[in-house]
Design an enzyme around this catalytic site. Structure first.
Site, PDB file in Angstrom:
ATOM      1  N   THR A  95       0.826  -1.212   0.000  1.00 51.81           N
ATOM      2  CA  THR A  95       0.000   0.000   0.000  1.00 51.81           C
ATOM      3  C   THR A  95       0.860   1.262   0.000  1.00 51.81           C
ATOM      4  O   THR A  95       0.571   2.223  -0.724  1.00 51.81           O
ATOM      5  CB  THR A  95      -0.899   0.042   1.255  1.00 51.81           C
ATOM      6  OG1 THR A  95      -1.366  -1.262   1.529  1.00 51.81           O
ATOM      7  CG2 THR A  95      -2.033   1.002   1.081  1.00 51.81           C
ATOM      8  N   THR A  96       1.887   1.263   0.844  1.00 53.74           N
ATOM      9  CA  THR A  96       2.739   2.454   0.965  1.00 53.74           C
ATOM     10  C   THR A  96       3.351   2.785  -0.394  1.00 53.74           C
ATOM     11  O   THR A  96       3.399   3.950  -0.828  1.00 53.74           O
ATOM     12  CB  THR A  96       3.857   2.192   1.989  1.00 53.74           C
ATOM     13  OG1 THR A  96       3.277   1.666   3.191  1.00 53.74           O
ATOM     14  CG2 THR A  96       4.619   3.457   2.314  1.00 53.74           C
ATOM     15  N   TRP A  97       3.811   1.749  -1.068  1.00 48.73           N
ATOM     16  CA  TRP A  97       4.426   1.918  -2.392  1.00 48.73           C
ATOM     17  C   TRP A  97       3.389   2.418  -3.391  1.00 48.73           C
ATOM     18  O   TRP A  97       3.640   3.361  -4.155  1.00 48.73           O
ATOM     19  CB  TRP A  97       4.991   0.573  -2.823  1.00 48.73           C
ATOM     20  CG  TRP A  97       5.947   0.599  -3.970  1.00 48.73           C
ATOM     21  CD1 TRP A  97       6.542   1.682  -4.553  1.00 48.73           C
ATOM     22  CD2 TRP A  97       6.427  -0.552  -4.680  1.00 48.73           C
ATOM     23  NE1 TRP A  97       7.356   1.288  -5.573  1.00 48.73           N
ATOM     24  CE2 TRP A  97       7.317  -0.080  -5.664  1.00 48.73           C
ATOM     25  CE3 TRP A  97       6.207  -1.926  -4.560  1.00 48.73           C
ATOM     26  CZ2 TRP A  97       7.980  -0.945  -6.537  1.00 48.73           C
ATOM     27  CZ3 TRP A  97       6.873  -2.779  -5.429  1.00 48.73           C
ATOM     28  CH2 TRP A  97       7.749  -2.300  -6.403  1.00 48.73           C
ATOM     29  N   HIS A 158      -8.410  -0.709   3.152  1.00 45.84           N
ATOM     30  CA  HIS A 158      -8.144  -2.150   3.248  1.00 45.84           C
ATOM     31  C   HIS A 158      -9.459  -2.941   3.208  1.00 45.84           C
ATOM     32  O   HIS A 158      -9.455  -4.156   3.412  1.00 45.84           O
ATOM     33  CB  HIS A 158      -7.426  -2.479   4.568  1.00 45.84           C
ATOM     34  CG  HIS A 158      -5.976  -2.065   4.598  1.00 45.84           C
ATOM     35  ND1 HIS A 158      -5.116  -2.295   3.555  1.00 45.84           N
ATOM     36  CD2 HIS A 158      -5.222  -1.481   5.575  1.00 45.84           C
ATOM     37  CE1 HIS A 158      -3.902  -1.853   3.878  1.00 45.84           C
ATOM     38  NE2 HIS A 158      -3.937  -1.349   5.092  1.00 45.84           N
ATOM     39  N   TYR A 243       2.278  -6.858  -6.423  1.00 45.15           N
ATOM     40  CA  TYR A 243       3.539  -6.324  -5.899  1.00 45.15           C
ATOM     41  C   TYR A 243       4.724  -6.849  -6.705  1.00 45.15           C
ATOM     42  O   TYR A 243       5.619  -6.083  -7.098  1.00 45.15           O
ATOM     43  CB  TYR A 243       3.642  -6.752  -4.427  1.00 45.15           C
ATOM     44  CG  TYR A 243       4.844  -6.273  -3.660  1.00 45.15           C
ATOM     45  CD1 TYR A 243       4.804  -5.065  -2.969  1.00 45.15           C
ATOM     46  CD2 TYR A 243       5.994  -7.045  -3.575  1.00 45.15           C
ATOM     47  CE1 TYR A 243       5.898  -4.636  -2.228  1.00 45.15           C
ATOM     48  CE2 TYR A 243       7.090  -6.625  -2.844  1.00 45.15           C
ATOM     49  CZ  TYR A 243       7.038  -5.416  -2.164  1.00 45.15           C
ATOM     50  OH  TYR A 243       8.129  -5.007  -1.429  1.00 45.15           O
TER      51      TYR A 243
HETATM   52  P1  PAP Z   1       0.317  -1.341   5.324  1.00 42.00           P
HETATM   53  O1  PAP Z   1      -0.636  -2.464   5.076  1.00 42.00           O
HETATM   54  O2  PAP Z   1       0.651  -1.163   6.781  1.00 42.00           O
HETATM   55  O3  PAP Z   1      -0.069  -0.062   4.645  1.00 42.00           O
HETATM   56  P2  PAP Z   1       2.137  -1.943   3.189  1.00 42.00           P
HETATM   57  O4  PAP Z   1       2.742  -0.690   2.720  1.00 42.00           O
HETATM   58  O5  PAP Z   1       1.003  -2.492   2.387  1.00 42.00           O
HETATM   59  O6  PAP Z   1       1.728  -1.810   4.697  1.00 42.00           O
HETATM   60  O7  PAP Z   1       3.230  -3.088   3.203  1.00 42.00           O
HETATM   61  C1  PAP Z   1       4.499  -2.899   3.713  1.00 42.00           C
HETATM   62  C2  PAP Z   1       5.429  -3.726   2.832  1.00 42.00           C
HETATM   63  O8  PAP Z   1       5.713  -2.997   1.629  1.00 42.00           O
HETATM   64  C3  PAP Z   1       6.760  -3.977   3.515  1.00 42.00           C
HETATM   65  O9  PAP Z   1       7.199  -5.227   2.993  1.00 42.00           O
HETATM   66  P3  PAP Z   1       8.268  -6.134   3.752  1.00 42.00           P
HETATM   67  O10 PAP Z   1       7.871  -6.227   5.176  1.00 42.00           O
HETATM   68  O11 PAP Z   1       8.219  -7.457   3.055  1.00 42.00           O
HETATM   69  O12 PAP Z   1       9.582  -5.464   3.542  1.00 42.00           O
HETATM   70  C4  PAP Z   1       7.574  -2.813   2.982  1.00 42.00           C
HETATM   71  O13 PAP Z   1       8.961  -2.993   3.105  1.00 42.00           O
HETATM   72  C5  PAP Z   1       7.113  -2.779   1.541  1.00 42.00           C
HETATM   73  N1  PAP Z   1       7.368  -1.498   0.892  1.00 42.00           N
HETATM   74  C6  PAP Z   1       7.136  -0.247   1.376  1.00 42.00           C
HETATM   75  N2  PAP Z   1       7.511   0.658   0.493  1.00 42.00           N
HETATM   76  C7  PAP Z   1       7.985   0.007  -0.589  1.00 42.00           C
HETATM   77  C8  PAP Z   1       8.538   0.423  -1.838  1.00 42.00           C
HETATM   78  N3  PAP Z   1       8.684   1.706  -2.137  1.00 42.00           N
HETATM   79  N4  PAP Z   1       8.923  -0.539  -2.705  1.00 42.00           N
HETATM   80  C9  PAP Z   1       8.793  -1.849  -2.417  1.00 42.00           C
HETATM   81  N5  PAP Z   1       8.289  -2.299  -1.245  1.00 42.00           N
HETATM   82  C10 PAP Z   1       7.888  -1.384  -0.347  1.00 42.00           C
END
Ligand code: PAP
Length: 345
Positions: A95-97, A158, A243
């Protein structure tokens, strides 16, 4: 469907610039107050920690802090506007991405992605694009804040597709961009994230519950299937992203996103490398390295901005699951998704 016209200022603009800090759910409640919820019996049957964090609402597992917002949205607090774009996802699937990519793509006219003053260099993506559930939990303040944003507006949820209000799910003026992820990596990410507030949480617990359908955004198969089917039925209003596909080709997916929201890159933008600039600006390495996204970066009370950037890769499940666990979850997903044309194998 009554859909209002856009005001004159062009969006999207960073939520925080218009409305201030993003809503904070505050500390987790010590005990559930089951009285307020028709699903109390189901919730009460959950093990203690899951019980404290989740609610069974209309056939979906919802983070407990989000239930008031979900109810308000379903009861009509959200007033749709032509051009609205809703980013939908299960927890921990990117989501953040997606918030960063969608914001940078849609706002590229006002904020050139290679520019030194880009909002994503000073704001976490969650401060640019609000979560609807958190916003509307705030009563009329949520509606007011959403109303203050210029169109096109960007927002995130969500919620399962099945519980979206018709103002989103059955509205040709509103587009949905969905992102999902291999559920094995989702669970690993969820475990790491949750351990920040629950250090003794065992991965095996998260795994076992998820296989039974109990997790944030669970049952996970219903979450992905709802949006998958909607994207098949209505590809012009629901875009289904993964993703892992974005990891393989971020700039290609920026172009997809831009076309989907009706803002395809022009030949001049292509020549200038705008898609690549957006992909670079929103890359894991670039965002994680920013001061605002470090562990010290402000965020919610429970989760600093740095909590949203852990590893940013595919395949970390192999470091946490035995081959048997992986086979089991794959088999559950395969069975639940059978016949849909969707697969995570
Ligand atoms: P949320 O449900 O709390 O909003 P969300 O952003 O969907 O979280 O997911 C976080 C995951 O996205 C993390 O994955 P990981 O634990 O496997 O590392 C986070 O690192 C990853 N993430 C956040 N920003 C990016 C980005 N710019 N590029 C790729 N992955 C990212």
């Amino acid at each position: 469907m009554a859909t209002a016209n856009a005001p004159s200022v062009v969006g999207p603009v960073p939520f925080a610039d218009v409305c201030g800090a993003r809503p904070d759910p505050g500390p987790l409640p010590k005990e559930p107050d089951d009285d307020d919820d028709a699903s109390a019996a189901t919730a009460a049957a959950l093990p203690g920690d899951a019980r404290r964090r989740l609610r069974w609402y209309q056939g979906t597992w919802v983070a407990r802090v989000c239930v008031p917002g979900v109810v308000a949205i379903r009861q009509g607090s959200f007033a749709p506007r032509r051009g609205d774009v809703v980013l939908a996802s299960p927890h921990k699937c990117g989501t953040t991405w997606l918030k960063a990519l969608a914001f940078a793509t849609m706002a590229r006219g006002a904020y050139p992605p290679a520019g030194a003053g880009h909002p994503l260099l000073r704001l976490n993506p969650h401060d640019c694009v609000p979560f609807m559930e958190m916003l509307f939990a705030d009563g009329s303040a949520g509606s007011r804040k959403m109303g203050a944003l210029p169109s096109p507006r960007l927002m995130a949820t969500h919620m399962h597709h099945a519980i979206l209000p018709a103002s989103i799910s059955n509205n040709p003026d509103c587009k949905i961009v969905y992102i999902c992820r291999n559920p094995k990596d989702m669970l690993v990410s969820l475990w790491h994230f949750t351990r920040r507030v629950q250090p003794d949480l065992a991965f095996s617990d998260v795994f076992e519950h998820a296989c039974e359908g109990v997790s944030f955004s669970g049952p996970i198969w219903d979450h992905v299937l709802g949006y998958w089917n909607a994207s098949k039925e209505s590809p012009e209003t629901v875009l289904f992203l993964r993703y892992e596909e974005i990891l393989l080709d971020p700039a290609g997916n920026v172009r997809r996103l831009a076309r989907f929201v009706g803002q395809p890159l022009s030949p001049a933008e292509e020549a200038a490398g705008v898609a690549e600039d957006i992909a670079r600006l929103c890359s894991f390495e670039a965002l994680r390295g920013l001061e605002v996204n470090t562990a010290a970066g402000s965020g919610s009370l429970l989760f600093p901005n740095g909590a949203y950037f852990r590893r940013g890769q595919a395949g970390d499940w192999a470091n946490h699951m035995t081959p048997e666990m992986a086979r089991r979850l794959d088999a559950v997903m395969e069975e639940k998704l059978r016949g849909s044309g969707l697969s995570f194998a």
